[in-house]
Design a protein around this motif. Structure first.
Motif, PDB file in Angstrom:
ATOM      1  N   CYS A  99       0.851  -1.184   0.000  1.00 57.59           N
ATOM      2  CA  CYS A  99       0.000   0.000   0.000  1.00 57.59           C
ATOM      3  C   CYS A  99       0.894   1.244   0.000  1.00 57.59           C
ATOM      4  O   CYS A  99       1.824   1.349   0.804  1.00 57.59           O
ATOM      5  N   GLY A 100       0.635   2.145  -0.933  1.00 56.94           N
ATOM      6  CA  GLY A 100       1.468   3.337  -1.097  1.00 56.94           C
ATOM      7  C   GLY A 100       2.675   3.115  -1.971  1.00 56.94           C
ATOM      8  O   GLY A 100       3.512   4.002  -2.109  1.00 56.94           O
ATOM      9  N   LYS A 101       2.765   1.917  -2.605  1.00 55.25           N
ATOM     10  CA  LYS A 101       3.949   1.595  -3.406  1.00 55.25           C
ATOM     11  C   LYS A 101       3.641   1.195  -4.852  1.00 55.25           C
ATOM     12  O   LYS A 101       4.561   0.875  -5.596  1.00 55.25           O
ATOM     13  N   LEU A 102       2.361   1.201  -5.236  1.00 51.63           N
ATOM     14  CA  LEU A 102       2.048   0.891  -6.640  1.00 51.63           C
ATOM     15  C   LEU A 102       2.491   2.068  -7.515  1.00 51.63           C
ATOM     16  O   LEU A 102       2.052   3.194  -7.313  1.00 51.63           O
ATOM     17  N   GLU A 103       3.337   1.800  -8.473  1.00 53.38           N
ATOM     18  CA  GLU A 103       3.888   2.878  -9.309  1.00 53.38           C
ATOM     19  C   GLU A 103       3.001   3.213 -10.502  1.00 53.38           C
ATOM     20  O   GLU A 103       3.022   4.344 -10.987  1.00 53.38           O
ATOM     21  N   ALA A 104       2.246   2.242 -11.002  1.00 55.41           N
ATOM     22  CA  ALA A 104       1.404   2.499 -12.168  1.00 55.41           C
ATOM     23  C   ALA A 104       0.247   1.512 -12.194  1.00 55.41           C
ATOM     24  O   ALA A 104       0.403   0.346 -11.827  1.00 55.41           O
ATOM     25  N   VAL A 105      -0.907   2.002 -12.650  1.00 55.66           N
ATOM     26  CA  VAL A 105      -2.100   1.169 -12.799  1.00 55.66           C
ATOM     27  C   VAL A 105      -2.750   1.532 -14.130  1.00 55.66           C
ATOM     28  O   VAL A 105      -2.930   2.718 -14.432  1.00 55.66           O
ATOM     29  N   MET A 106      -3.088   0.508 -14.907  1.00 54.08           N
ATOM     30  CA  MET A 106      -3.768   0.736 -16.186  1.00 54.08           C
ATOM     31  C   MET A 106      -5.173   0.137 -16.156  1.00 54.08           C
ATOM     32  O   MET A 106      -5.353  -0.998 -15.712  1.00 54.08           O
ATOM     33  N   PHE A 107      -6.135   0.919 -16.638  1.00 50.09           N
ATOM     34  CA  PHE A 107      -7.509   0.463 -16.837  1.00 50.09           C
ATOM     35  C   PHE A 107      -7.852   0.634 -18.312  1.00 50.09           C
ATOM     36  O   PHE A 107      -7.621   1.703 -18.883  1.00 50.09           O
ATOM     37  N   ASN A 108      -8.404  -0.385 -18.915  1.00 47.77           N
ATOM     38  CA  ASN A 108      -9.019  -0.305 -20.232  1.00 47.77           C
ATOM     39  C   ASN A 108     -10.469  -0.712 -20.018  1.00 47.77           C
ATOM     40  O   ASN A 108     -10.786  -1.902 -19.994  1.00 47.77           O
ATOM     41  N   LEU A 109     -11.335   0.263 -19.837  1.00 46.39           N
ATOM     42  CA  LEU A 109     -12.705  -0.022 -19.423  1.00 46.39           C
ATOM     43  C   LEU A 109     -13.569  -0.458 -20.606  1.00 46.39           C
ATOM     44  O   LEU A 109     -13.224  -0.245 -21.757  1.00 46.39           O
ATOM     45  N   GLY A 110     -14.701  -1.071 -20.296  1.00 42.82           N
ATOM     46  CA  GLY A 110     -15.595  -1.544 -21.344  1.00 42.82           C
ATOM     47  C   GLY A 110     -15.738  -3.044 -21.284  1.00 42.82           C
ATOM     48  O   GLY A 110     -15.961  -3.618 -20.225  1.00 42.82           O
ATOM     49  N   TYR A 111     -15.591  -3.701 -22.450  1.00 37.70           N
ATOM     50  CA  TYR A 111     -15.735  -5.157 -22.502  1.00 37.70           C
ATOM     51  C   TYR A 111     -14.542  -5.782 -23.199  1.00 37.70           C
ATOM     52  O   TYR A 111     -13.766  -5.106 -23.883  1.00 37.70           O
ATOM     53  N   LEU A 112     -14.391  -7.078 -23.012  1.00 36.15           N
ATOM     54  CA  LEU A 112     -13.294  -7.835 -23.592  1.00 36.15           C
ATOM     55  C   LEU A 112     -13.416  -7.821 -25.117  1.00 36.15           C
ATOM     56  O   LEU A 112     -14.427  -8.286 -25.648  1.00 36.15           O
ATOM     57  N   PRO A 113     -12.417  -7.282 -25.841  1.00 38.26           N
ATOM     58  CA  PRO A 113     -12.490  -7.293 -27.298  1.00 38.26           C
ATOM     59  C   PRO A 113     -12.674  -8.716 -27.824  1.00 38.26           C
ATOM     60  O   PRO A 113     -11.994  -9.638 -27.382  1.00 38.26           O
ATOM     61  N   HIS A 114     -13.609  -8.886 -28.716  1.00 37.62           N
ATOM     62  CA  HIS A 114     -13.974 -10.180 -29.306  1.00 37.62           C
ATOM     63  C   HIS A 114     -14.598 -11.120 -28.275  1.00 37.62           C
ATOM     64  O   HIS A 114     -14.718 -12.309 -28.523  1.00 37.62           O
ATOM     65  N   GLY A 115     -14.954 -10.588 -27.117  1.00 34.14           N
ATOM     66  CA  GLY A 115     -15.607 -11.395 -26.089  1.00 34.14           C
ATOM     67  C   GLY A 115     -17.091 -11.078 -26.032  1.00 34.14           C
ATOM     68  O   GLY A 115     -17.666 -10.527 -26.964  1.00 34.14           O
ATOM     69  N   ASN A 116     -17.712 -11.399 -24.924  1.00 32.86           N
ATOM     70  CA  ASN A 116     -19.130 -11.167 -24.720  1.00 32.86           C
ATOM     71  C   ASN A 116     -19.355  -9.688 -24.384  1.00 32.86           C
ATOM     72  O   ASN A 116     -18.960  -9.238 -23.308  1.00 32.86           O
ATOM     73  N   PRO A 117     -19.991  -8.910 -25.293  1.00 31.13           N
ATOM     74  CA  PRO A 117     -20.151  -7.478 -25.044  1.00 31.13           C
ATOM     75  C   PRO A 117     -21.112  -7.144 -23.913  1.00 31.13           C
ATOM     76  O   PRO A 117     -21.212  -5.990 -23.514  1.00 31.13           O
ATOM     77  N   SER A 118     -21.818  -8.147 -23.397  1.00 32.87           N
ATOM     78  CA  SER A 118     -22.719  -7.876 -22.273  1.00 32.87           C
ATOM     79  C   SER A 118     -21.980  -7.920 -20.933  1.00 32.87           C
ATOM     80  O   SER A 118     -22.517  -7.488 -19.914  1.00 32.87           O
ATOM     81  N   ILE A 119     -20.749  -8.435 -20.938  1.00 33.53           N
ATOM     82  CA  ILE A 119     -19.937  -8.450 -19.707  1.00 33.53           C
ATOM     83  C   ILE A 119     -19.029  -7.225 -19.770  1.00 33.53           C
ATOM     84  O   ILE A 119     -18.052  -7.193 -20.526  1.00 33.53           O
ATOM     85  N   ILE A 120     -19.372  -6.215 -19.002  1.00 29.62           N
ATOM     86  CA  ILE A 120     -18.667  -4.937 -19.065  1.00 29.62           C
ATOM     87  C   ILE A 120     -18.174  -4.521 -17.675  1.00 29.62           C
ATOM     88  O   ILE A 120     -18.661  -5.001 -16.661  1.00 29.62           O
ATOM     89  N   THR A 121     -17.189  -3.625 -17.679  1.00 24.91           N
ATOM     90  CA  THR A 121     -16.797  -3.000 -16.417  1.00 24.91           C
ATOM     91  C   THR A 121     -17.931  -2.061 -16.007  1.00 24.91           C
ATOM     92  O   THR A 121     -18.663  -1.540 -16.846  1.00 24.91           O
ATOM     93  N   ARG A 122     -18.065  -1.850 -14.700  1.00 22.06           N
ATOM     94  CA  ARG A 122     -19.217  -1.095 -14.202  1.00 22.06           C
ATOM     95  C   ARG A 122     -18.757   0.040 -13.279  1.00 22.06           C
ATOM     96  O   ARG A 122     -17.748  -0.084 -12.576  1.00 22.06           O
ATOM     97  N   PRO A 123     -19.520   1.140 -13.283  1.00 20.25           N
ATOM     98  CA  PRO A 123     -19.108   2.299 -12.484  1.00 20.25           C
ATOM     99  C   PRO A 123     -18.893   1.985 -11.007  1.00 20.25           C
ATOM    100  O   PRO A 123     -17.921   2.464 -10.418  1.00 20.25           O
TER     101      PRO A 123
END
Length: 195
Positions: A99-123
């Motif tokens: 905790c307090g030591k993560l240098e970088a975090v990446m989010f690519n929000l939405g759904y898995l490309p070529h996957g099920n578009p109904s499974i999405i990240t949520r607010p």
């Protein structure tokens, strides 16, 4: 092209920050909050290898499988720990002393490309993760969030992320929002840097 894509910009900000981190002082720890097909996970693994660590999260088994294969092919699986778990639960598996030591975090929000578009990240889960990550991020650390609005639920999540980022105290965080203005539903990028 002079104006970089959302993905290229995210990678630029992550790379620029990680170049300034001294791996001799502490192993570099980063997180891919939405591993998807593993492209960002591989990118992060290439940067932190051989001493660093990447923690990756996704709720879909096919994302874990595809990413594992991608990392094996690149001979980088040894620096990555993948979890079939929502990103809002990252603190259940990342050791508390980081905790307090993560240098970088990446989010690519939405759904898995070529996957099920109904499974999405949520607010709700994304904001829960971000609230926690604001504490877990190292001083100078960076969070990038690629926002996609072209699918059902995408605009609501993008709005929630922008609202969250806008409310961060300016003394503690610097926030930028990069957008393409003349393309309908173009992805945008939020970058959060901890001061």
């Amino acid at each position: 092209m002079l104006i970089p894509s959302t993905l290229a910009s995210a990678r630029h900000y992550i790379t620029s920050h990680l170049k300034q981190v001294d791996p001799a002082h502490d192993p570099v720890v980063v997180m891919d909050a939405t591993i998807g097909n593993g492209h960002d996970t591989l990118f992060l693994a290439e940067i932190v290898h051989p001493q660093g660590k990447v923690y990756g999260f996704d709720i879909q088994p096919e994302a874990i499988s595809t990413t594992t294969k991608r990392l094996e092919q690149a001979n980088l699986l040894d620096v990555v720990e993948l979890h079939l778990l929502g990103h809002e639960r990252f603190d259940e598996v990342i050791p508390a002393d980081l905790c307090g030591k993560l240098e970088a975090v990446m989010f690519n929000l939405g759904y898995l490309p070529h996957g099920n578009p109904s499974i999405i990240t949520r607010p709700d889960t994304t904001i829960t993760a971000l609230d926690k990550l604001s504490e877990w991020l190292a001083p100078g650390g960076v969070i990038t969030l690629a926002l996609y609005t072209g699918h059902p639920g995408g605009q609501e999540e993008a709005d929630a992320v922008v609202k969250w980022a806008s409310s961060l105290p300016a003394k503690s965080f610097q926030v930028m929002w990069q957008q393409i203005l003349n393309r309908h539903h173009a992805p945008s990028l939020v970058v959060v840097e901890k001061r």
